[in-house]
Design an enzyme around this catalytic site. Structure first.
Site, PDB file in Angstrom:
ATOM      1  N   SER A   1      46.011  18.699  27.676  1.00  0.00           N
ATOM      2  CA  SER A   1      45.193  17.521  27.343  1.00  0.00           C
ATOM      3  C   SER A   1      45.400  17.174  25.886  1.00  0.00           C
ATOM      4  O   SER A   1      45.621  18.061  25.057  1.00  0.00           O
ATOM      5  CB  SER A   1      43.707  17.823  27.560  1.00  0.00           C
ATOM      6  OG  SER A   1      43.224  18.674  26.537  1.00  0.00           O
ATOM      7  N   ASP A   2      45.339  15.889  25.557  1.00  0.00           N
ATOM      8  CA  ASP A   2      45.239  15.579  24.135  1.00  0.00           C
ATOM      9  C   ASP A   2      43.888  16.122  23.685  1.00  0.00           C
ATOM     10  O   ASP A   2      42.968  16.305  24.486  1.00  0.00           O
ATOM     11  CB  ASP A   2      45.369  14.075  23.868  1.00  0.00           C
ATOM     12  CG  ASP A   2      45.692  13.805  22.395  1.00  0.00           C
ATOM     13  OD1 ASP A   2      45.530  14.730  21.566  1.00  0.00           O
ATOM     14  OD2 ASP A   2      46.103  12.677  22.058  1.00  0.00           O
ATOM     15  N   TRP A   3      43.780  16.374  22.390  1.00  0.00           N
ATOM     16  CA  TRP A   3      42.629  17.107  21.858  1.00  0.00           C
ATOM     17  C   TRP A   3      41.324  16.324  22.061  1.00  0.00           C
ATOM     18  O   TRP A   3      41.083  15.317  21.417  1.00  0.00           O
ATOM     19  CB  TRP A   3      42.876  17.434  20.389  1.00  0.00           C
ATOM     20  CG  TRP A   3      43.567  18.757  20.174  1.00  0.00           C
ATOM     21  CD1 TRP A   3      43.139  19.752  19.332  1.00  0.00           C
ATOM     22  CD2 TRP A   3      44.767  19.263  20.792  1.00  0.00           C
ATOM     23  NE1 TRP A   3      43.991  20.841  19.404  1.00  0.00           N
ATOM     24  CE2 TRP A   3      44.993  20.573  20.285  1.00  0.00           C
ATOM     25  CE3 TRP A   3      45.658  18.779  21.731  1.00  0.00           C
ATOM     26  CZ2 TRP A   3      46.068  21.364  20.672  1.00  0.00           C
ATOM     27  CZ3 TRP A   3      46.736  19.559  22.126  1.00  0.00           C
ATOM     28  CH2 TRP A   3      46.922  20.836  21.601  1.00  0.00           C
ATOM     29  N   GLY A   4      40.540  16.772  22.993  1.00  0.00           N
ATOM     30  CA  GLY A   4      39.292  16.076  23.289  1.00  0.00           C
ATOM     31  C   GLY A   4      39.482  14.977  24.318  1.00  0.00           C
ATOM     32  O   GLY A   4      38.628  14.103  24.461  1.00  0.00           O
ATOM     33  N   GLY A   5      40.573  15.035  25.054  1.00  0.00           N
ATOM     34  CA  GLY A   5      40.879  13.960  26.001  1.00  0.00           C
ATOM     35  C   GLY A   5      40.341  14.196  27.409  1.00  0.00           C
ATOM     36  O   GLY A   5      40.421  13.310  28.251  1.00  0.00           O
TER      37      GLY A   5
END
Ligand code: BGC
Length: 739
Positions: A262-266
């Site tokens: 995942s993108d960071w916090g996605g």
């Protein structure tokens, strides 16, 4: 942390015959799938869940009981990010983590040189390896849809073929170091504004023909071992757990066997995260442990997943499928033996950065000044005084811009590079000219520069103009910078013009001294209302640690420029497709109404003259194209064979990027006038000719038919191949027909 990477002797059990018996998952001679299956059979459910999410900002836990090591990721994509604290974005203050900053990927794309992409991948891969990273968060191949996108500088331009071709060698070479690339940001993340809520809608043709091909190539030809799912949404689902694009396209249609990160916090939804595509979750509630009682255990792929399994809502097979991909990633990287040790800040890496920078810089314009003399290359035996103007001549650009911000041992500014190249052969004086953003810090890394300035805007211009009057040449360094709202993550630009009254300054400078060149340090197109008045314009990108040396190499002719634009420069923002159609929005619904007409495809379709076209770039020499050859008939599944002769007709050695575009006449489904289908960079001595050959697979000539959901090549149809030096500089064309 690295101690965990030592294989545990405890598992070397003794077989009946007295020989040590290595568990299958530790035996690197066995096929990966077998090793994964063996590891899974030894892991508890909790251990499987544990490897699916972060334990710190950039790492995930392994399985300590089994000696399966942690996985360490790092940004990316043009240098290895400084170490941060366990659970904070701030740099940890290490003194041994300064890296080589390589040119931003826009510059690499502008080199149109696959060998340089391989050199880039090899070099940055070695730096990642030395810093003991397992996953490099890059390269980025999101398509340049609008000049407003704050992250365009991190990507490879507007054309899917160019971006795809240029990312493959980077990926392959990084991974030779036992470091995975994490191709990003998959996909449709073409603006920063409201990136967490932007729900993109577009037709299937645009999706398959424009936005997916570079990712597909990176996965299938590059073989990227991981991919980062983007922040935005598609069909109402966040990309990090998007059923259509992760399960349907990536893992289904393309057969991707790596891990989706995942993108960071996605990641936002526990049910979807469990059910669809996502394998490895990072950055949820980006304050991690520190965030109001929410810990890594509360990640979607942590306790919530365990609970769902216990409740029977998610099966163990679904868990195993995710854990298998993460294990594979660990086996390929952290747990791989015999990896090279890598190297950091080596002279070779600095040299690579300098070379890539110089080969990516694009000479946009080089007409004779009013004096009748061309400004570039600046001949040092003909100038006594060089005036350098502008903040970007002195400002450090490796700090800032978001997650790609770096800590370098030293950054050679344009001014420093120019001074080193000139030595005592001429006088070099500097005038500030304008004040942009004098600050320079990111997550605790500071540039250490004092760029404070007390003069007013008028005074700065007046002082620069006065100094320009008696200079033999004026080199203006401006453009954008890495501050929020410019070339920077998490925000878009809101203006196509140069900021900080630079237009006014440039006009005043060129009025005072016609031998004024504009050198733009930016990763994006900008408006140039002064384009006709200024005789020479150089697009310098963000070239990293060696920026000033790369730029000086081109300005003084040590390197003959050979970069070509990887995206179109519109005259005004309303010429750009999304803006022309009024569909560039920062709202929740982002409609890609322009469909397949992105970049030059749009400008040609609408017959709009760009400021500088895709593929444009000048040289200090001239190239002639001749002897065009093309198959007259193409077999349905065969390849198209092409050849042409390129001759260097000038008096300097130089490199030319030969571009091959193909267009279909009267297609059954509307198609762009022409599309890039091949390119090659050729080096030629003065007077030398070379025959360049191309073989284009028929599959590259097809379009995506949304009704049949397949790639189609219209049978018995007339096509044209264009032999070009730029998308707007076609030197020859020939027809061919499909069977
Ligand atoms: C960026 C990614 C980056 C990640 C980790 C995110 O905000 O979008 O590109 O790799 O942070 O720093």
């Amino acid at each position: 942390m690295r101690l965990l990477k030592i294989f545990p002797a405890v598992f070397l059990t003794v077989a009946c015959c007295g020989q040590p018996d290595v568990p299958a998952y530790l035996d690197e001679n066995r096929p990966l799938d077998e090793r994964v299956e063996d590891a899974l059979s030894r892991m508890t459910r909790e251990e499987k869940v544990a490897i699916l999410h972060a334990q710190s900002k950039f790492s995930s836990p392994g399985v300590p009981r089994l000696g399966i090591p942690e996985l360490w990721t790092t940004d990316g994509p043009h240098g290895i990010r400084p170490e941060v604290f366990w659970d904070e974005w701030d740099q940890a203050g290490w003194t041994n983590d300064s890296c080589t900053a390589f040119p931003a990927l826009t510059c690499l794309a502008a080199s149109w040189d696959r060998e340089l992409s391989a050199l880039y991948g090899k070099s940055i891969g070695e730096e990642a390896r030395y810093r003991e990273k397992d996953v490099l968060l890059g390269p980025g191949v999101n398509i340049y849809r609008t000049p407003y996108n704050g992250r365009n500088f991190e990507y490879m331009g507007e054309d899917p073929y160019l971006a795809g071709e240029m990312c493959v060698p980077y990926i392959q070479e990084v991974q030779k170091n036992g470091v995975a690339t994490c191709l990003k940001h998959y996909c449709l993340n073409n603006q920063e504004c409201n990136r967490h809520i932007a729900d993109v809608s577009l037709d299937d043709r645009a999706l398959y023909e424009i936005y997916l091909p570079a990712f597909k190539k990176g996965v299938q030809e590059g073989g990227s071992w991981s991919i980062m799912a983007a922040y935005n949404l598609y069909k109402g689902q966040h990309l990090c757990h998007n059923q259509y694009l992760l399960d349907g396209v990536l893992k289904g249609e393309w057969g991707f066997d790596g891990a989706v990160v995942s993108d960071w916090g996605g990641a936002h939804d526990s049910d979807q995260a469990a059910a669809y595509g996502l394998d490895l979750e990072f950055g949820t509630w980006t304050d991690g442990l520190a965030s109001k009682g929410k810990s890594y255990d509360a990640y979607h792929l942590a306790q919530p997943l365990l609970e769902r399994i216990k409740e029977g809502k998610v099966t163990d097979a679904q868990l195993d499928a995710k854990a298998a991909r993460v294990l594979k990633l660990i086996f390929r990287t952290a747990m791989k033996s015999g990896k090279p040790f890598g190297s950091l800040n080596s002279p070779e890496h600095l040299e690579a950065a300098r070379k890539i920078g110089a080969e990516g810089i694009v000479l946009l314009k080089n007409d004779p000044a009013a004096s009748g003399v061309k400004v570039f290359p600046v001949e040092l035996d003909q100038v006594k005084k060089i005036l350098v103007v502008g903040e970007n001549a002195i400002k450090m650009m490796t700090v800032g811009g978001g997650s790609s911000s770096l800590k370098v041992q030293h950054e050679v500014s344009p001014m420093e590079g120019l001074l080193a190249a000139v030595g005592d052969r001429a006088e070099v004086v500097y005038e500030r000219g304008y004040v942009g953003d004098p600050s320079g810090s990111y997550n605790g890394v500071t540039s250490g520069q004092d760029l404070s300035e007390s003069r007013s805007e008028d005074q700065l211009i007046e002082d620069a103009v006065r100094a320009a009057a008696d200079a033999d040449v004026v080199l203006f360094f401006g453009g954008l910078n890495k501050s929020s709202g410019q070339d920077c993550e998490d925000s878009d630009r809101n203006n196509y013009s140069l900021p900080y009254a630079q237009d006014r300054l440039i006009e005043a400078l060129v009025a005072a001294n016609p031998r004024t060149a504009v050198c733009l340090v930016s990763g994006n197109a900008v408006a140039m209302p002064w384009v006709d008045a200024v005789p020479a314009i150089l697009q310098c990108w963000y070239c990293g640690s060696q920026a000033g040396n790369s730029i000086a190499d081109v300005i003084f002719g040590k390197v003959n420029p050979s970069g070509k634009l990887p995206f179109t420069f519109p005259v005004q923002i309303s010429d750009s497709p999304a803006h022309n159609l009024g569909v560039y929005t920062c709202g929740a619904d982002v409609d890609y109404k322009e469909g397949i007409y992105v970049g030059y495809r749009w400008f040609e379709h609408k017959d709009i003259k760009p400021l500088f076209a895709f593929g444009h770039g000048l040289s200090y020499t001239e190239f002639e194209y001749s002897d065009f050859v093309c198959d007259r008939k193409l077999c349905q599944n065969g390849s198209l064979h092409l050849a042409l002769k390129v001759t260097n007709t000038g008096d300097r050695e130089g490199k030319e990027v030969v571009q091959i575009y193909v267009g279909e006449e009267n297609p059954l489904l509307e198609r762009p006038e022409k599309e890039l289908k091949a390119f090659a960079k050729v080096s030629l001595a003065p007077g030398e000719s070379k025959t360049v050959k191309f073989e284009i697979p028929a599959s590259e000539l097809a379009y995506f038919n949304p009704d049949s959901h397949s790639w189609v090549l219209d049978p018995d149809h007339e096509f044209k191949v264009y032999f070009a030096a730029a998308s707007d500089d076609v030197r020859g064309s020939l027809p061919f027909r499909t069977r």
